[in-house]
Design an enzyme around this catalytic site. Structure first.
Site, short mmCIF file in Angstrom:
data_model
loop_
_atom_site.label_atom_id
_atom_site.label_comp_id
_atom_site.label_asym_id
_atom_site.label_seq_id
_atom_site.Cartn_x
_atom_site.Cartn_y
_atom_site.Cartn_z
CE LYS A 1 38.10 14.79 30.71
NZ LYS A 1 37.05 15.23 29.78
CB SER B 1 34.12 12.70 29.94
OG SER B 1 35.04 13.74 29.65
CE LYS C 1 30.01 12.28 32.57
NZ LYS C 1 30.94 12.58 31.44
#
Length: 301
Positions: free
Chosen positions: A183, A109, A251
């Site tokens: 994503k 990711s 994140k």
């Protein structure tokens, strides 16, 4: 323009490399080994590769060494900074060693702009890059039921389908970076679902309901979701084993709320702050379902 065609992917001939053997990566790599593919691994901590070595995987000393001896390399790392170093380092990175027509697939990711940069660098070396982050957690990785968000050259994504099918279902999203954007949007949705699930359980318990019965009652209604199926029981049992670390969700959400494309996402920003609280409590290495611990703390439990 050269392509990896017409040679089809074949367990007897296609050499695969893998970097990133954490909870998700190890399970995904194991499925390729079980399907009969030759797998070579670079691991920053070689002892973590013992299980995969017992299945027939080989180990090399650097990403560039891996690239020189494989046709396709998969990466499943923690942060964009890891991807940048592993892929783009001019001396030891993947692209420093990948041969013409080689293909690298990043399941991390990561950031859409980095995916575009890697794609451009790969093409300059007559290679190919695909960004293909995944969703489905440790269970999806183990069972080969991941959602795979693939982007880059469509022909290359289609060529990779025999490998993607071993790990889950791939959807082609568009040019380089689109997989990473998908994503991020996925993580925004997952985080919101996890927050709603957590708050619903805290409320139900406070109201005196049997929480198992509560979940059973609502799961086939409008509140039901795959997040509930994957995480509901784990939350009730206080099983916070990570399918993906909570600190990684901080994140991922950060890449969504940074305002880079002009978006305002108040729900995602709230979710990120709650997960930052979870990390601050020392629980960043727990699974995302541990968010309920933050809600409980806010309620004095």
């Amino acid at each position: 323009m050269s392509t990896p065609y017409p040679k089809p992917i074949d367990p007897a001939a296609t050499r695969i490399g893998w970097i990133g053997i954490g909870v998700m990566g190890a399970a995904m790599a194991s499925r390729l080994l079980a399907a009969g593919y030759s797998l070579t691994i670079y691991a920053r901590t070689p002892s973590k590769a013992t299980h995969l070595q017992s299945q027939g995987a080989h180990i090399v000393n650097s990403p560039s060494d891996l690239a020189q001896n494989t046709d396709i390399i998969f990466t499943m790392l923690g942060h964009p900074s890891d991807v940048r170093q592993i892929v783009l380092d001019k001396t030891s990175g993947i692209l420093a060693g990948l041969k013409p027509n080689g293909v690298m697939v990043d399941h991390t990711s990561s950031h859409p702009l980095l995916a575009k940069e890697i794609f451009k660098s790969a093409r300059e070396r007559d290679c190919w890059a695909v960004d293909a982050p995944v969703s489905g957690g440790d269970i999806g990785a183990r069972d080969g039921k991941l959602a795979i968000f693939a982007a880059g050259d469509k022909r290359v994504v289609e060529w990779l389908s025999p490998l993607f099918e071993l790990m889950g279902k791939a959807t082609y999203l568009g040019g380089a970076g689109c997989g990473q954007s998908c994503k991020i949007a996925n993580q925004i949705t997952v985080a919101a679902n996890t927050l709603g699930l957590s708050e619903g359980l805290v409320f139900a318990e406070k109201a005196g309901l049997n929480v198992e019965q509560y979940l059973e009652a609502i799961k086939k209604g409008a509140a039901g979701s795959n997040v509930m199926e994957l995480l509901g029981k784990r939350i009730i049992e206080r099983d916070y084993k990570p399918g993906g670390f909570a600190e990684y969700l901080v994140k991922d959400l950060g890449m969504g709320v940074d305002g880079e494309i002009g978006q305002v996402l108040p729900g995602a920003a709230l979710c990120q702050q709650l997960y930052i609280g979870m990390v601050a409590n020392g629980d960043g290495k727990l699974g995302m379902q541990g968010l309920i611990s933050v809600i409980e703390r806010l309620n004095g439990k």
